[in-house]
Design a protein around this motif. Sequence first.
Motif, PDB file in Angstrom:
ATOM      1  N   PHE A  25      39.558  40.896  38.053  1.00  0.00           N
ATOM      2  CA  PHE A  25      38.952  39.698  38.635  1.00  0.00           C
ATOM      3  C   PHE A  25      37.913  39.110  37.684  1.00  0.00           C
ATOM      4  CE2 PHE A  25      40.064  42.534  42.163  1.00  0.00           C
ATOM      5  CZ  PHE A  25      40.934  41.718  42.865  1.00  0.00           C
ATOM      6  N   VAL A  26      37.606  37.860  37.935  1.00  0.00           N
ATOM      7  CA  VAL A  26      36.471  37.227  37.261  1.00  0.00           C
ATOM      8  C   VAL A  26      35.365  37.030  38.293  1.00  0.00           C
ATOM      9  CG1 VAL A  26      37.891  36.070  35.543  1.00  0.00           C
ATOM     10  CG2 VAL A  26      37.362  34.891  37.701  1.00  0.00           C
ATOM     11  N   ILE A  27      34.151  36.974  37.816  1.00  0.00           N
ATOM     12  CA  ILE A  27      33.007  36.710  38.696  1.00  0.00           C
ATOM     13  C   ILE A  27      32.824  35.199  38.808  1.00  0.00           C
ATOM     14  CG2 ILE A  27      30.542  37.024  39.029  1.00  0.00           C
ATOM     15  CD1 ILE A  27      32.207  39.566  39.340  1.00  0.00           C
ATOM     16  N   ASP A  28      32.870  34.705  40.020  1.00  0.00           N
ATOM     17  CA  ASP A  28      32.732  33.279  40.285  1.00  0.00           C
ATOM     18  C   ASP A  28      31.774  33.110  41.457  1.00  0.00           C
ATOM     19  OD1 ASP A  28      32.911  30.598  40.908  1.00  0.00           O
ATOM     20  OD2 ASP A  28      35.095  30.520  40.930  1.00  0.00           O
ATOM     21  N   LYS A  29      30.647  32.495  41.215  1.00  0.00           N
ATOM     22  CA  LYS A  29      29.644  32.374  42.277  1.00  0.00           C
ATOM     23  C   LYS A  29      30.142  31.554  43.456  1.00  0.00           C
ATOM     24  CE  LYS A  29      27.271  28.338  40.290  1.00  0.00           C
ATOM     25  NZ  LYS A  29      25.975  27.816  39.804  1.00  0.00           N
TER      26      LYS A  29
END
Length: 762
Positions: free
Chosen positions: A26-30
């Motif tokens: 996954f990527v971190i996305d606020k």
Amino acid sequence: MGELVQHSPLCHNDKSSALLQFKDSFVIDKFASYGSSAYPKTASWAQGKNRDCCFWDGVKCDEDTRHVITLLLNSSCLHGSINSTSALFQLSQLHVLDLSNNDFNQSQIPFALADLSKLTYLDLELSGFFGLIPPSIGKLTMLTYLSLSRNKLNGQIPYVFGNLSRLTYLGLAGCSFSDFLVPLCKLTSTTHLYISENYHLNGQIPFFLPKLTQLNFLDISFNNLSGQIPPWFGNLTQLTSLLLEQNSLQDILPKSFSRLKNLEYLDLRLNHLSGTVDFDMFLGMKNLKQLQLSANKLSVVTTETNSSTNITSTIPQFDVLVLDSCNLRNFPGILSYQNNLMVLSLHGNQIQGKVPKWVLNISLEIMSGLLLSGNFLTGFDQPPLAVLPWVHLQIFDISYNILEGSLPIPPPSTVSYGAISNKLSGQVSLAFCNFSSISHINFGDNKLSGMLSDCLVNLSDSLLVLNLANNSFGGTMPKICTDGSQLRMIDLSYNKFEGRLPRSLRSCKLPSEYFQKWNSMKAFDATNSSYMKVDSNFITRTSAHSNSSLTLLYPMSIKITIKGVDRVFRKIQDVLVVIDFSNNMLEGEIPDSIGSLEGIQVLNLSNNILNGSIPSTLGSITLLESLDLSQNRLHGEIPPQLKHLNFLAIFNVSHNNLAGPIPQGNQFATFETSSYDGNLGLCGYPLATKCWNSESPKLRLPASEEKGDSGLPFDFDWITVLPGYASGLVVGIVGGNFVIVKKQFWFLKRQMKRKIRRGFRS
């Protein structure tokens, strides 16, 4: 000194590796998680000296076996797809898995969840899952808690779902299920059942519910259920919360409801229930805290409660009581015994005369919302009040009565004040200028007068709605709409203001590029339509352990000219797509971008000082029924593209400087000569002037008009100015406020989660 003991790492290497692989998928996305408490828990994994996964954020291990048994990655800003090959499913000893409030990018719920056969707690709520529920989820027979709510799930619940016989909590709210109820009849251990907000779910109230005798909390609100409320509800005696609002339920309220002695919350609003309800039915429910019966066709009959020193211990002590539109003719006597009442709404009843003295003594230290609008109240039985007595009052609405005298002054805690459409007179007290949190001021349609203080500018940080229309206010207009202002609606029309417009109105510019951003006007969709409104949420404390959210929905009213007739809409359905900027001082050209708003039905730009040509892009607005560009300074030809407007019933370009041939055929064969008055260069039917050649006569504009010099105190450049003109766009606030008081069950749910998790860890 004691002997130092070196502890070996608790986490198995293969489990640590699996967690890191899961993290890296996954990527971190606020923007993948909602709420201020969201943060990327996995960002700190395997950093620094601590590589023991049992101490990573959101990870818990069994102290004896060293297996990962709990993974709490809710609200962790995870974005990406998940499938059955995910390393997550190598954690075969998991008991608790919480992935709620992330964004898994419309993945399907993985079949491999069945590999986590020891799960007792699974929360996938609000995580961007899509499609069908896999049948394999029926193999998780140890589950006691399951939430799949607020995903884009559809179809039917697999029949093997009935194998989850240990479930005590089941969340299926906010999905798109249409037929999923049969397997649920086997879930006889369930205490909390959420099936709300499945708008395709129709038919009668599910037949299997009587079998779920352990139910404490039942939410089947905001569906499309119809038919009667079955009398067998009276057998669900363990119920503490019953939410049936926003369905199409009909007929009478069964008397068996009186057997629900444990009820704390009952919400029946926004249905089609009818008949007479004896309020005594609820007096035996001494635990009842919230009761909402509004927006039905009920007639609630109340009787005077016998006076007794011990009566408060034998009748309900309400936190919230909403009896809107219940044909009440007086204030229910039970109110005089209420010590904990925070929200009282009696809107839209038949209560006449003055507000009794005893009403002004109800819950003085606790009351935060009092709504008495839409009755026939004339005043207060107590002598004129300097300040309303409720010291923590946030919402006060006395709109649509026949009150006389001066405006009652609310306490400084006030957030919303409504007094529309009464006979109130006198000046507005300077006390209103000190309310730093007020968001709604609605004084329209009264007899108020005097000058308004510029101190109103102090409210710009909080004020959302300001309606002072149809009064007798005079002098110069107050400085409002300053930079940083939060105002969404302003109406100062039909007063006696004079002098120059305040320069602060520059903060209300309407740049032409805004047309490109009005996406809701670019398409027409009548499905799931509602009424346009400004809404505000207020959190009120209802007990030592929980809060309620009070939502005020102010339906917008508007006066617009449609097909040549002035019409006042008290409520505006959101499928009515109208732009009415008439009777202002707008200057400049009509932007081509307006043609992108293909959902517009009515466009009125008349009585301004617009110049330039009529955009040919208007021919793209094929739903347009009324087009009024009269009383401007437009020049050039009428674009032939307007012939494509097959629904156009009203067309008015009179009193401009247009020239050339009038388009022929289709709807243009139906317009009269008055549509073209005052344009000396136009020719062709229906005018007597014939077009003799292809050269269309052109009128030259005066130099001042070509330059756009309006001679105004300042340039407008598409500024909408409402006040000071006899007509035009009148956006106001009307009564009939919808009041929605929704228990903050997320708070209870969070407490329940914590309790369950503590039980799993102990």
